[in-house]
Design an enzyme around this catalytic site. Structure first.
Site, PDB file in Angstrom:
ATOM      1  N   GLY A 136       0.819  -1.218   0.000  1.00  0.00           N
ATOM      2  CA  GLY A 136       0.000   0.000   0.000  1.00  0.00           C
ATOM      3  C   GLY A 136       0.846   1.258   0.000  1.00  0.00           C
ATOM      4  N   CYS A 137       1.921   1.224   0.747  1.00  0.00           N
ATOM      5  CA  CYS A 137       2.809   2.385   0.838  1.00  0.00           C
ATOM      6  C   CYS A 137       3.514   2.621  -0.495  1.00  0.00           C
ATOM      7  CB  CYS A 137       3.816   2.175   1.959  1.00  0.00           C
ATOM      8  SG  CYS A 137       2.998   1.871   3.538  1.00  0.00           S
ATOM      9  N   THR A 138       3.834   1.534  -1.181  1.00  0.00           N
ATOM     10  CA  THR A 138       4.468   1.653  -2.489  1.00  0.00           C
ATOM     11  C   THR A 138       3.493   2.272  -3.490  1.00  0.00           C
ATOM     12  OG1 THR A 138       5.926  -0.211  -2.025  1.00  0.00           O
ATOM     13  CG2 THR A 138       5.610   0.365  -4.341  1.00  0.00           C
ATOM     14  N   GLY A 171       3.266   6.022  -2.609  1.00  0.00           N
ATOM     15  CA  GLY A 171       4.508   6.698  -2.978  1.00  0.00           C
ATOM     16  C   GLY A 171       4.680   6.821  -4.479  1.00  0.00           C
TER      17      GLY A 171
END
Length: 195
Positions: free
Chosen positions: A88-90, A93
């Site tokens: 999710g963070c990827t 970002g």
């Protein structure tokens, strides 16, 4: 004349003192003050309309970044993610990475933020080719002030904030938002377009 009768509870709270002649004088009972009401203006989390906290944090290379230095000259988007190099963070970002040229053209800068160390942020940035800095906040100094820390501490809600150029005032605060919605909503505000 006898002193007025007092309850034993109150009498226990009154201390006796001697006057200059050695006569015992009961000291006045202590005044019980109510606790002052909580001052709501001292809320520890930033709200829309508040100025960005004057905080300096290290980026992925350990270089100190002072937030107010950025907002003096540009608008600023800070997006927070739970853990570097996770799916999710990827997505979040990379969404900001892919829109970065248009964000910069609108006179805004982007910063990523998490509890991760500078070393973890560096690996994440290098792997994903992020053109912006990732702030390391292992103590949660900024994360707490922005209101993104989850109850119990040490974890955060995926979020983003947008700060105005020149004033540093918060114009958008989105807490607990999905990765792609975060990018779309922030981009829409910055470029004055529909999400």
């Amino acid at each position: 004349m006898d002193a007025p009768r007092r309850s034993s509870r109150l009498a226990a709270k009154i201390a006796n003192v001697l006057d200059s002649k050695g006569t015992i004088i009961p000291e006045a009972a202590p005044v019980m003050l109510k606790k002052p009401a909580k001052d709501e203006s001292v809320d520890s989390t930033i709200q829309v309309g508040d100025v960005i906290p004057d905080i300096t944090l290290p980026d992925e290379d350990g270089t100190s970044i002072r937030l107010r230095d950025i907002t003096a000259n540009k608008g600023l988007v800070i997006f927070a993610y739970p853990k570097a190099s996770t799916p999710g963070c990827t997505k979040q970002g990379c969404g900001f990475r892919d829109n970065y040229p248009k964000i910069q053209a609108s006179d805004y800068e982007v910063l990523g933020l998490s509890f991760d160390t500078s070393k973890a942020q560096k690996a994440f940035k290098d792997k994903q080719n992020f053109p912006y800095h990732l702030l390391s906040d292992p103590k949660g100094e900024l994360i707490k002030k922005l209101g993104a820390e989850k109850p119990g501490g040490g974890k955060l809600f995926r979020s983003h904030w947008i700060f105005e150029k020149g004033t540093g005032k918060c114009i958008v605060k989105e807490i607990d938002i999905s990765p792609l919605v975060s990018v779309d909503k922030a981009f829409a505000v910055i470029t004055d377009s529909e999400p």
